[in-house]
Scaffold this motif. Structure first.
Motif, PDB file in Angstrom:
ATOM      1  N   LYS A 153       0.851  -1.184   0.000  1.00  0.00           N
ATOM      2  CA  LYS A 153       0.000   0.000   0.000  1.00  0.00           C
ATOM      3  C   LYS A 153       0.885   1.230   0.000  1.00  0.00           C
TER       4      LYS A 153
ATOM      5  N   HIS B  79      -6.038  -0.532   1.844  1.00  0.00           N
ATOM      6  CA  HIS B  79      -5.681  -1.152   0.569  1.00  0.00           C
ATOM      7  C   HIS B  79      -6.833  -2.064   0.158  1.00  0.00           C
TER       8      HIS B  79
ATOM      9  N   GLN C 211      -8.210  -5.033  -2.366  1.00  0.00           N
ATOM     10  CA  GLN C 211      -7.629  -6.114  -3.159  1.00  0.00           C
ATOM     11  C   GLN C 211      -8.732  -7.033  -3.664  1.00  0.00           C
TER      12      GLN C 211
END
Length: 144
Positions: free
Chosen positions: A29, A36, A38
């Motif tokens: 990140k 973050h 994902q």
């Protein structure tokens, strides 16, 4: 006692993978971001026991198998949501059909990783006490 409660495949997975020391991951990140996002759409989930400093909130949208979270084994499936506290050892291992090559199943998970310190600082207001309590419980891992 373990042998009485779990089928042989779960016992073998527990002994071969879950008893290992977890690998420590660094979640990629940017330094100016507090979280973050994902999206994993893969043949099977990463299947080695690991942990990371970030708090993880994950939704499984495709795939089935066995997990261990903080040393506790269980089963996962589509629609499951997990909240994992900072440095909680965990692994999600898909069932054998994801590995045998006869089919082309997909494993899919959406995750949000939060920096522990930044998130807790953001939740310091009294109105967020319930969320702070939930994060404390997540130190053992939670299936929501």
């Amino acid at each position: 006692m373990f042998a009485e409660k779990w089928p042989t495949t779960v016992q073998a997975l527990f002994q071969n993978n879950f008893m290992q020391q977890p690998r420590t991951f660094l979640i990629p990140k940017s330094s100016n971001r507090s979280l973050h996002l994902q999206h994993d759409r893969v043949p099977h989930f990463y299947d080695l026991l690991h942990c990371h400093e970030e708090i993880q909130l994950s939704l499984i949208t495709a795939g089935r198998g066995m997990y261990t979270i903080a040393g506790q084994p269980g089963r996962f499936a589509e629609g499951d949501v997990y909240l994992l506290g900072s440095n909680v050892p965990h692994v999600f291992r898909n069932d054998q059909r994801w590995y045998d090559g006869q089919e082309q199943p997909v494993a899919e998970m959406y995750s949000v990783f939060f920096g522990k310190d930044g998130l807790l600082k953001s939740l310091s207001l009294p109105e967020f006490k319930g969320i702070r309590d939930l994060l404390e419980l997540a130190q053992r891992g939670l299936r929501l």
